[in-house]
Scaffold this motif. Structure first.
Motif, mmCIF file in Angstrom:
data_model
loop_
_atom_site.group_PDB
_atom_site.id
_atom_site.type_symbol
_atom_site.label_atom_id
_atom_site.label_comp_id
_atom_site.label_asym_id
_atom_site.label_seq_id
_atom_site.Cartn_x
_atom_site.Cartn_y
_atom_site.Cartn_z
ATOM 1 N N GLN A 209 0.848 -1.183 0.000
ATOM 2 C CA GLN A 209 0.000 0.000 0.000
ATOM 3 C C GLN A 209 0.888 1.238 0.000
ATOM 4 O O GLN A 209 1.856 1.304 0.745
ATOM 5 C CB GLN A 209 -0.875 -0.007 1.258
ATOM 6 N N VAL A 212 -0.089 8.569 -0.305
ATOM 7 C CA VAL A 212 0.543 9.792 -0.807
ATOM 8 C C VAL A 212 0.015 10.990 -0.030
ATOM 9 O O VAL A 212 -1.201 11.193 0.063
ATOM 10 C CB VAL A 212 0.277 9.992 -2.315
ATOM 11 N N ASP A 214 0.119 15.250 0.905
ATOM 12 C CA ASP A 214 0.473 16.585 0.440
ATOM 13 C C ASP A 214 -0.157 17.590 1.388
ATOM 14 O O ASP A 214 -1.354 17.495 1.679
ATOM 15 C CB ASP A 214 -0.037 16.799 -0.996
ATOM 16 N N ILE A 219 -3.707 12.383 -0.199
ATOM 17 C CA ILE A 219 -4.334 12.690 -1.479
ATOM 18 C C ILE A 219 -4.582 11.445 -2.328
ATOM 19 O O ILE A 219 -5.381 11.473 -3.246
ATOM 20 C CB ILE A 219 -3.546 13.759 -2.281
ATOM 21 N N GLN A 220 -3.884 10.351 -2.018
ATOM 22 C CA GLN A 220 -4.094 9.100 -2.772
ATOM 23 C C GLN A 220 -3.665 7.916 -1.935
ATOM 24 O O GLN A 220 -2.730 8.016 -1.140
ATOM 25 C CB GLN A 220 -3.246 9.098 -4.041
ATOM 26 N N THR A 221 -4.327 6.775 -2.141
ATOM 27 C CA THR A 221 -3.912 5.528 -1.510
ATOM 28 C C THR A 221 -4.083 4.408 -2.524
ATOM 29 O O THR A 221 -5.074 4.371 -3.241
ATOM 30 C CB THR A 221 -4.803 5.203 -0.291
ATOM 31 N N GLY A 222 -3.116 3.517 -2.592
ATOM 32 C CA GLY A 222 -3.245 2.397 -3.521
ATOM 33 C C GLY A 222 -1.915 1.703 -3.678
ATOM 34 O O GLY A 222 -0.951 2.097 -3.030
ATOM 35 N N ARG A 226 -1.600 0.892 -9.407
ATOM 36 C CA ARG A 226 -2.779 1.736 -9.461
ATOM 37 C C ARG A 226 -2.383 3.218 -9.498
ATOM 38 O O ARG A 226 -2.908 3.998 -10.280
ATOM 39 C CB ARG A 226 -3.657 1.434 -8.244
ATOM 40 N N LEU A 227 -1.411 3.588 -8.655
ATOM 41 C CA LEU A 227 -1.006 4.991 -8.626
ATOM 42 C C LEU A 227 -0.339 5.392 -9.932
ATOM 43 O O LEU A 227 -0.524 6.494 -10.418
ATOM 44 C CB LEU A 227 -0.061 5.252 -7.453
ATOM 45 N N GLU A 230 -3.033 6.046 -12.518
ATOM 46 C CA GLU A 230 -3.824 7.268 -12.306
ATOM 47 C C GLU A 230 -3.045 8.543 -12.607
ATOM 48 O O GLU A 230 -3.609 9.602 -12.782
ATOM 49 C CB GLU A 230 -4.309 7.321 -10.854
ATOM 50 N N LYS A 231 -1.744 8.441 -12.616
ATOM 51 C CA LYS A 231 -0.878 9.611 -12.752
ATOM 52 C C LYS A 231 -1.006 10.320 -14.092
ATOM 53 O O LYS A 231 -1.197 9.676 -15.102
ATOM 54 C CB LYS A 231 0.574 9.175 -12.601
#
Ligand code: ADP
Ligand code: ADP
Length: 231
Positions: A209, A212, A214, A219-222, A226-227, A230-231
């Motif tokens: 896991q 992220v 900020d 702001i994001q988890t995964g 997956r990250l 999404e980027k």
């Protein structure tokens, strides 16, 4: 949920100001998995770790272990089960063996070498003039940054923690050392709860896991795939 949890956690260092070091933080850190916390300097990574360890208290929201709020009792046993490796780990001006045995003077030779193997440190220790009895530091042999970090990792493993926290946020390890530390972490995965604080995604591809952060928020988890998508 089994693990450490933050539920809508808010935290300020200065109650007079309205800037939060953590805001609306919801996170689940499962036991026996690897979680990476990523973000720029000042994002709130260390603050989050401190709250999870009960070193600071949330102003709003709460931190739980296995659904129970942190209490003096469970915080004490939690801290006893943690090995924390800071960015600039401390070693004594003493022999390698003395540095390792500081935590557990009764560790057997087998356990010492097992820990060194796990931490990818056995090879360079074997090559030292007096092996485990080589003096390091000011009046001994100078180890490189990567060797120091691997030795400190071996010491942390020797303690048999349930939670290993590795702060590599600004550590300037070369590629080869970074790869060795990554291999070591890979071997430890599943055996304990691992939390890595990082600022580059490349070093934590193998995390179960990634969280992220900020400006005090998650702001994001995964996971990495997956990250990256999404980027
Ligand atoms: P990171 O670990 O991601 O670099 P920190 O958790 O250290 O971020 O910091 C989050 C925010 O809290 C930053 O704005 C930082 O300046 C502030 N901060 C951190 N520690 C303290 C402190 N002891 N007193 C006041 N402000 C702090
Ligand atoms: P408690 O003191 O709440 O009864 P235990 O004695 O069972 O808890 O465990 C000691 C501490 O280690 C507790 O804070 C517990 O949440 C934590 N813990 C237990 N198992 C693990 C694990 N696999 N990984 C990380 N922490 C764990």
């Amino acid at each position: 949920k089994f693990g450490l949890n933050c539920l809508n956690v808010h935290f300020k260092y200065d109650s007079q100001k309205d800037t939060y070091a953590l805001r609306k933080v919801d996170v689940h850190i499962p036991f026996n998995r690897m979680t990476a916390i990523v973000g720029a300097s000042g994002a709130g990574k260390s603050t989050l770790i401190d709250l999870l360890m009960g070193l600071n208290k949330a102003d709003r929201g709460m931190v739980t272990i296995d659904n129970e709020p942190l209490t003096n009792e469970n915080v004490t046993s939690l801290r006893r089960s943690i090995s924390y490796i800071p960015q600039d780990p401390f070693l004594f001006n003493a022999t390698v063996r003395e540095n390792l045995l500081i935590i557990d003077p009764d560790a057997t030779e087998d356990r010492i070498w097992e820990a060194l193997e796990f931490a990818a440190a056995a090879e360079f220790i074997r090559k030292l003039p007096q092996g485990l009895d080589t003096r390091i530091g000011d009046r001994g042999i100078r180890l490189s940054g990567g060797e120091r970090q691997r030795l400190v990792l071996a010491r942390a493993i020797l303690r048999q923690p349930s939670i290993l926290i590795l702060d590599e946020a600004t550590s300037a390890l070369d590629v080869e050392n970074e790869a060795k530390i990554q291999e070591a972490i890979e071997r430890l995965k599943g055996k304990m709860t691992i939390i890595v604080i990082a600022h580059r995604l490349s070093t934590i591809r193998n995390a179960d896991q990634i969280v992220v952060m900020d400006a005090g928020e998650i702001i994001q988890t995964g996971d990495y795939n997956r990250l990256a998508k999404e980027k």
